[in-house]
Scaffold this active site. Structure first.
Site, PDB file in Angstrom:
ATOM      1  N   ARG A 143       0.818  -1.216   0.000  1.00 23.43           N
ATOM      2  CA  ARG A 143       0.000   0.000   0.000  1.00 23.43           C
ATOM      3  C   ARG A 143       0.849   1.263   0.000  1.00 23.43           C
ATOM      4  NH1 ARG A 143      -5.395  -0.287   2.381  1.00 23.43           N
ATOM      5  NH2 ARG A 143      -6.000  -2.415   2.051  1.00 23.43           N
ATOM      6  N   TYR A 146       0.544   4.657  -2.037  1.00 21.95           N
ATOM      7  CA  TYR A 146      -0.542   5.544  -1.599  1.00 21.95           C
ATOM      8  C   TYR A 146      -0.221   6.169  -0.240  1.00 21.95           C
ATOM      9  CZ  TYR A 146      -5.421   6.936  -0.747  1.00 21.95           C
ATOM     10  OH  TYR A 146      -6.575   7.642  -0.491  1.00 21.95           O
ATOM     11  N   GLU A 148       2.524   6.425   1.480  1.00 19.01           N
ATOM     12  CA  GLU A 148       3.719   7.260   1.596  1.00 19.01           C
ATOM     13  C   GLU A 148       3.609   8.521   0.757  1.00 19.01           C
ATOM     14  OE1 GLU A 148       6.128   6.771   3.816  1.00 19.01           O
ATOM     15  OE2 GLU A 148       5.143   4.953   4.525  1.00 19.01           O
ATOM     16  N   LYS A 150       0.839  10.142   0.295  1.00 22.54           N
ATOM     17  CA  LYS A 150      -0.019  11.026   1.100  1.00 22.54           C
ATOM     18  C   LYS A 150       0.795  11.616   2.249  1.00 22.54           C
ATOM     19  CE  LYS A 150      -4.135  10.488  -0.935  1.00 22.54           C
ATOM     20  NZ  LYS A 150      -4.760  11.613  -1.673  1.00 22.54           N
ATOM     21  N   ASN A 191     -18.109  -2.589  -4.266  1.00 27.68           N
ATOM     22  CA  ASN A 191     -18.078  -3.985  -4.711  1.00 27.68           C
ATOM     23  C   ASN A 191     -19.299  -4.750  -4.204  1.00 27.68           C
ATOM     24  OD1 ASN A 191     -15.741  -4.000  -6.194  1.00 27.68           O
ATOM     25  ND2 ASN A 191     -14.644  -5.447  -4.889  1.00 27.68           N
ATOM     26  N   ARG A 212     -13.917  -1.296   9.512  1.00 25.53           N
ATOM     27  CA  ARG A 212     -13.756   0.028   8.917  1.00 25.53           C
ATOM     28  C   ARG A 212     -14.862   0.929   9.476  1.00 25.53           C
ATOM     29  NH1 ARG A 212      -9.822  -2.297   7.550  1.00 25.53           N
ATOM     30  NH2 ARG A 212      -8.762  -2.290   5.533  1.00 25.53           N
ATOM     31  N   ASP A 274      -3.679  -6.079   4.828  1.00 30.71           N
ATOM     32  CA  ASP A 274      -4.976  -5.414   4.938  1.00 30.71           C
ATOM     33  C   ASP A 274      -5.116  -4.903   6.384  1.00 30.71           C
ATOM     34  OD1 ASP A 274      -7.551  -4.616   4.434  1.00 30.71           O
ATOM     35  OD2 ASP A 274      -8.334  -6.630   4.009  1.00 30.71           O
ATOM     36  N   ARG A 278      -9.918   0.370  11.745  1.00 28.25           N
ATOM     37  CA  ARG A 278      -9.771   1.761  11.319  1.00 28.25           C
ATOM     38  C   ARG A 278     -10.947   2.538  11.894  1.00 28.25           C
ATOM     39  NH1 ARG A 278      -7.295   2.915   6.685  1.00 28.25           N
ATOM     40  NH2 ARG A 278      -5.561   1.701   7.443  1.00 28.25           N
TER      41      ARG A 278
HETATM   42  N1  UDP Z   1     -12.943  -5.881   1.004  1.00 26.26           N
HETATM   43  C1  UDP Z   1     -13.610  -7.085   0.856  1.00 26.26           C
HETATM   44  N2  UDP Z   1     -14.177  -7.365  -0.348  1.00 26.26           N
HETATM   45  C2  UDP Z   1     -14.126  -6.518  -1.412  1.00 26.26           C
HETATM   46  C3  UDP Z   1     -13.432  -5.296  -1.258  1.00 26.26           C
HETATM   47  C4  UDP Z   1     -12.845  -5.006  -0.036  1.00 26.26           C
HETATM   48  O1  UDP Z   1     -13.690  -7.892   1.796  1.00 26.26           O
HETATM   49  O2  UDP Z   1     -14.679  -6.869  -2.471  1.00 26.26           O
HETATM   50  C5  UDP Z   1     -12.344  -5.564   2.307  1.00 26.26           C
HETATM   51  C6  UDP Z   1     -10.872  -5.208   2.246  1.00 26.26           C
HETATM   52  O3  UDP Z   1     -10.090  -6.379   2.300  1.00 26.26           O
HETATM   53  C7  UDP Z   1     -10.730  -4.315   3.469  1.00 26.26           C
HETATM   54  C8  UDP Z   1     -12.077  -3.631   3.586  1.00 26.26           C
HETATM   55  O4  UDP Z   1     -12.989  -4.416   2.818  1.00 26.26           O
HETATM   56  O5  UDP Z   1     -10.536  -5.106   4.625  1.00 26.26           O
HETATM   57  C9  UDP Z   1     -12.065  -2.222   3.040  1.00 26.26           C
HETATM   58  O6  UDP Z   1     -11.492  -2.264   1.775  1.00 26.26           O
HETATM   59  P1  UDP Z   1     -11.504  -1.013   0.820  1.00 26.26           P
HETATM   60  O7  UDP Z   1     -10.774  -1.399  -0.423  1.00 26.26           O
HETATM   61  O8  UDP Z   1     -12.884  -0.503   0.681  1.00 26.26           O
HETATM   62  O9  UDP Z   1     -10.712   0.126   1.616  1.00 26.26           O
HETATM   63  P2  UDP Z   1      -9.328   0.141   2.428  1.00 26.26           P
HETATM   64  O10 UDP Z   1      -8.723  -1.227   2.432  1.00 26.26           O
HETATM   65  O11 UDP Z   1      -8.495   1.114   1.690  1.00 26.26           O
HETATM   66  O12 UDP Z   1      -9.721   0.587   3.778  1.00 26.26           O
END
Ligand code: UDP
Length: 322
Positions: A143, A146, A148, A150, A191, A212, A274, A278
């Protein structure tokens, strides 16, 4: 006083909502969007008929203009891991190169606003995350282009503030979602919603226990407008902007699935690095932006996003049929 404004990334999901919001203001004299349509789409601003508005198709890192702006809002960057992991060099250029280039277009005494991210906290070891938390980030991880870029842009802006008195505003956004997200964006809520409406199979990475704090776009843009526009302010950032109701990814997928009878959840292997959790600490935001709060529940926000996606998908399938 009326202001001339440049918004980089104004055709994107968040940028286009902010453009709508700013054009409601009578103290915007002119608003130029600079967007290279990498992740942004023209359709997001197709409805804008305001004579103060113009669009320049260009990269933020190389856009040239003889005009100088009172306020520059730098949003140009992919925000979905799927997109930024695919093109890390371009992601770094958009964030850091974009900020370096656009700074030169600010009139003396102007303001530079930047959308940073909760990703600067990495896989956080404290929860909720206050702005003072320095994060748990792998600077060479998947990651990092992105995170770094930012972080480096934050460093650039706060150092410019220190050495030259630049008026900066920096927000750290937490998982914003809502209408106008691309159907192929790849983030969780878009998604889940598009999968529920099409294949009926929602892909959850890992066991879904990672969490999240989903921020509905109207609440987020409300916070951005208040913070970016206010002249007298006690704190110029970084400022967490988000919704502090934390939910697991599995719970989120279950809720989306409940909107479409017959849809189901399928688990896929976990994504490397992952973040496990958050959640924004909003103490600072409440102090700096009295009255602002992300009030939309994830259930309401997802319903609204769902309705928007449903209409988009219906329109697209009608076009294919004719
Ligand atoms: N995620 C998931 N299925 C998907 C897309 C994302 O389970 O189809 C999970 C992903 O692994 C993460 C969370 O949802 O734990 C949020 O992912 P997203 O890409 O929305 O944002 P970020 O990882 O940047 O917080």
């Amino acid at each position: 006083m009326s202001r001339s404004v440049l918004v980089s990334g104004g055709c994107g999901f968040l940028g286009s909502h902010l453009v709508d919001r700013l054009l409601r203001r009578s103290d915007v004299e002119k608003l130029v969007v600079v967007d290279n349509l990498w992740t942004g789409v023209r359709d997001n601003i197709a409805h804008v008929a305001d004579p103060r508005f113009s669009l320049q198709i260009a990269d933020a890192e190389s856009f040239a203009s003889s005009q100088r702006f009172d306020e520059i809002i730098h949003l140009a960057s992919p925000a979905s891991p799927v997109w930024y992991m695919r093109e890390p060099a371009r992601t770094i250029k958009a964030n850091i190169g974009g900020a370096l280039n656009l700074l030169a277009l600010l009139r003396p005494g102007g303001r530079f606003c930047f959308a940073s991210t909760s990703e600067v906290y990495g896989d956080p070891l404290v929860s909720p995350q206050p702005e003072s938390y320095r994060g748990s980030v792998d600077c060479t991880g998947p990651r990092s282009s992105y995170d770094e870029s930012k972080r480096c842009t934050e460093a650039l802006l706060f150092e410019q503030q220190r050495v030259s008195g630049l008026d900066v505003r920096v927000v750290r956004l937490f998982n914003a979602y809502g209408p106008r997200t691309r159907i192929d964006d790849g983030r969780a809520i878009s998604n889940f919603v598009s999968q529920a409406l099409t294949t009926g199979v929602l892909t959850v990475y890992g066991d879904g226990s990672q969490s999240r704090s989903w921020g509905y776009v109207d609440d987020i843009v409300d916070g951005l407008e208040r913070f970016f526009w206010r002249d007298s302010i006690s704190h110029r950032g970084p400022l967490n902007i988000g919704n502090n109701h934390e939910v697991s990814v599995l719970q989120t997928a279950r809720f989306v699935s409940s909107l479409v009878p017959g849809s189901r959840i399928q688990h896929h292997p976990p994504i490397p690095q992952d973040p496990t959790n958050r959640c924004p600490d909003l103490t600072q935001a409440r102090r700096v932006l009295p009255g602002w709060e992300a009030r939309t529940s994830y259930q309401d926000g997802i319903q609204r996003t769902f309705e928007w996606f449903r209409r988009q998908i219906a329109t697209a399938s009608k076009q294919i049929a004719t």
